[in-house]
Scaffold this motif. Structure first.
Motif, short mmCIF file in Angstrom:
data_model
loop_
_atom_site.label_atom_id
_atom_site.label_comp_id
_atom_site.label_asym_id
_atom_site.label_seq_id
_atom_site.Cartn_x
_atom_site.Cartn_y
_atom_site.Cartn_z
N ARG A 91 16.54 5.14 8.76
CA ARG A 91 17.29 5.21 7.50
C ARG A 91 16.73 4.26 6.45
O ARG A 91 16.53 4.64 5.28
N ASP A 92 16.47 3.02 6.83
CA ASP A 92 15.97 2.05 5.85
C ASP A 92 14.58 2.41 5.36
O ASP A 92 14.27 2.28 4.16
N GLY A 93 13.75 2.86 6.28
CA GLY A 93 12.40 3.26 5.90
C GLY A 93 12.40 4.45 4.97
O GLY A 93 11.68 4.48 3.96
N LEU A 94 13.23 5.45 5.28
CA LEU A 94 13.31 6.65 4.44
C LEU A 94 13.82 6.29 3.05
O LEU A 94 13.28 6.77 2.04
N ALA A 95 14.83 5.45 2.98
CA ALA A 95 15.39 5.08 1.68
C ALA A 95 14.35 4.38 0.81
O ALA A 95 14.26 4.63 -0.40
N ASP A 155 0.86 -1.18 0.00
CA ASP A 155 0.00 0.00 0.00
C ASP A 155 0.90 1.23 0.00
O ASP A 155 1.55 1.54 0.99
N TYR A 156 0.93 1.94 -1.14
CA TYR A 156 1.83 3.08 -1.27
C TYR A 156 1.47 4.24 -0.34
O TYR A 156 2.28 5.15 -0.13
N LEU A 157 0.28 4.21 0.23
CA LEU A 157 -0.07 5.25 1.20
C LEU A 157 0.85 5.19 2.41
O LEU A 157 1.02 6.18 3.12
N ARG A 158 1.47 4.04 2.63
CA ARG A 158 2.37 3.90 3.78
C ARG A 158 3.58 4.82 3.68
O ARG A 158 4.24 5.09 4.69
N ILE A 159 3.88 5.33 2.50
CA ILE A 159 4.94 6.34 2.38
C ILE A 159 4.54 7.58 3.16
O ILE A 159 5.31 8.10 3.98
N LEU A 160 3.33 8.06 2.92
CA LEU A 160 2.86 9.24 3.65
C LEU A 160 2.67 8.94 5.12
O LEU A 160 2.94 9.79 5.98
N ALA A 174 10.27 17.46 1.21
CA ALA A 174 10.67 18.31 0.07
C ALA A 174 12.05 17.91 -0.42
O ALA A 174 12.28 17.80 -1.64
N LYS A 175 12.96 17.68 0.50
CA LYS A 175 14.32 17.29 0.12
C LYS A 175 14.34 15.94 -0.58
O LYS A 175 15.12 15.71 -1.51
N ALA A 176 13.45 15.04 -0.16
CA ALA A 176 13.37 13.71 -0.75
C ALA A 176 12.55 13.68 -2.03
O ALA A 176 12.32 12.62 -2.61
N VAL A 182 11.80 6.94 -0.53
CA VAL A 182 12.35 7.73 -1.63
C VAL A 182 12.40 6.89 -2.91
O VAL A 182 12.03 7.36 -4.00
N ARG A 183 12.83 5.68 -2.78
CA ARG A 183 12.99 4.81 -3.95
C ARG A 183 11.63 4.49 -4.60
O ARG A 183 11.53 4.39 -5.83
#
Length: 400
Positions: A193-197, A172-177, A235-237, A200-201
């Motif tokens: 770190r792993d979650g953020l990467a 579920d791509y909503l999990r990014i938000l 914004a940076k990502a 972004v990917r």
């Protein structure tokens, strides 16, 4: 069935007032009878362990939804099939609702929704949840069950995906938000770190989501304690531009109160376009439009000028304009003059023009454009006189 394990260092929630509530205990008693089992799940357990207020209480159970329905109705409880195909029913007792969901495992996912199968395995249910801090359970006695080391993450104030971040996101791509929203609400320090990467990917997956789902997460993020820092990170990502066209003044946004619409007005490049892009409610859209059209305010305005602007704007638009103007100024955040300016609607209630078209008819006017113009001029004079002329004085001034 997988082995259930609990860490001995886990605290007990036995003394939590919300857990002792007779309404919650009565529902758990129904679910726990005759071989069934029910536990409080997710947010209530998380907030209790974080020392935060507990509002909504969700319950997970080993019982299938049809049995939950039958049992609860037999005890005189109201049951509503709010998500029956996904195992969720809402049980209401003494006006208090509880979402009761059968333990589940995902069968198929497509990035937006999942096909699920019911299970009796608590650890399997925990393994399909989004973040470790949301994957804990608490039984009726206050015993906490943690299958994903969520309590360790709570102690570190860390938002970490359950299992592989990329797998959770692709379900579920909503999990990014949600990753950013939960980090803004409960996290401390740098994002995992792993979650953020992974976010972004896989960020392009956000384009497959409905505007309604994006709006729901964004509005919650905007009022979170660390909203500004997390929005900067997004914004940076290069994730924020996938949601809206932003032209942020971070200093201004950081000085605004935690109000989603007000912060959205300061964040978006074209606030008026957000009605359709985010499927805003009519009230939210109208408020954004009023903010965009409102003039800049200042404590240097004299009372008649303040009254005139407030009369035309209305109380909500006045407060929004005052708060935004203050945030954009160089004044201190606690400047009393600006605080008094924003509070003006509480001290000077907007008056109502005391003369109507019916009054002018009674005074001898003939219906038509001339009468309408006379009424407008009369109101202009009333406003220019700082709203002091009485109805009688206004009618004396009006001449056919």
């Amino acid at each position: 069935m997988a082995t259930r394990r609990t860490a001995p260092e886990l605290p007990s929630l036995a003394n939590a007032a919300w857990l002792k509530d007779e309404r919650l205990q009565s529902v758990l008693a129904v679910l726990n009878a005759d071989g069934g089992e029910g536990r409080v799940a997710g947010g209530a357990v998380r907030n209790a362990l974080l020392g935060l207020p507990v509002a909504d209480i969700d319950i997970a159970t080993t019982l299938p939804p049809d049995e939950v329905t039958a049992r609860c109705k037999a005890k005189g409880l109201a049951v509503h099939p709010t998500g029956f195909e996904h195992g969720t029913v809402t049980v209401v007792t003494h006006r208090m609702p509880f979402e009761v969901t059968t333990l589940r495992r995902d069968v198929t996912t497509d990035g937006r929704r999942a096909t699920v199968a019911f299970t009796g395995d608590w650890e399997e249910d925990a393994s399909r949840r989004d973040f470790t801090i949301n994957a804990m359970y608490c039984d009726a006695s206050g015993k906490v069950y943690d299958f994903t080391d969520g309590y360790k993450d709570i102690q570190k104030r860390r938002v970490r995906f359950v299992g592989l971040p990329s797998r959770r996101i692709k379900e579920d791509y909503l999990r990014i938000l949600r990753f950013f929203r939960f980090h803004a609400a409960y996290g401390a320090g740098a994002a995992d770190r792993d979650g953020l990467a992974a976010c972004v990917r896989l960020r392009k997956g956000l384009t497959s989501l409905s505007a309604e789902r994006i709006r729901q997460e964004l509005m919650k993020l905007l009022v979170a304690p660390r909203a500004v820092d997390v929005l900067k990170l997004m914004a940076k990502a290069k994730i924020l531009p996938l949601i809206l066209d932003a032209a942020p003044n971070w200093r201004t946004i950081g000085r605004l109160p935690p109000d989603a619409v007000l912060r959205l007005a300061a964040l978006a490049k074209h606030p008026a376009e957000l009605r359709d892009r985010l499927r805003l409610s009519n009230e939210e859209a109208r408020r954004l439009e009023a903010i965009a059209e409102a003039p800049s305010l200042s404590p240097e305005l004299r009372d008649p000028e303040r009254h005139r602007i407030l009369y035309h704007l209305g109380a909500q638009a006045w407060r929004d304009a005052a708060l935004l103007s203050h945030a954009q100024s160089r004044a201190a955040a606690d400047d009393p003059a600006w605080r008094d300016l924003a509070d003006l609607p509480a001290h000077w209630p907007q008056p109502k023009f005391p003369v109507t078209g019916r009054d002018l008819l009674a005074a001898g006017f003939t219906p038509g454009p001339a009468m309408g113009e006379a009424l407008r001029k009369l109101e202009d004079w009333w406003i220019a006189s700082d709203f002091k002329p009485t109805r009688e004085e206004l009618l004396l001034r009006a001449k056919p």
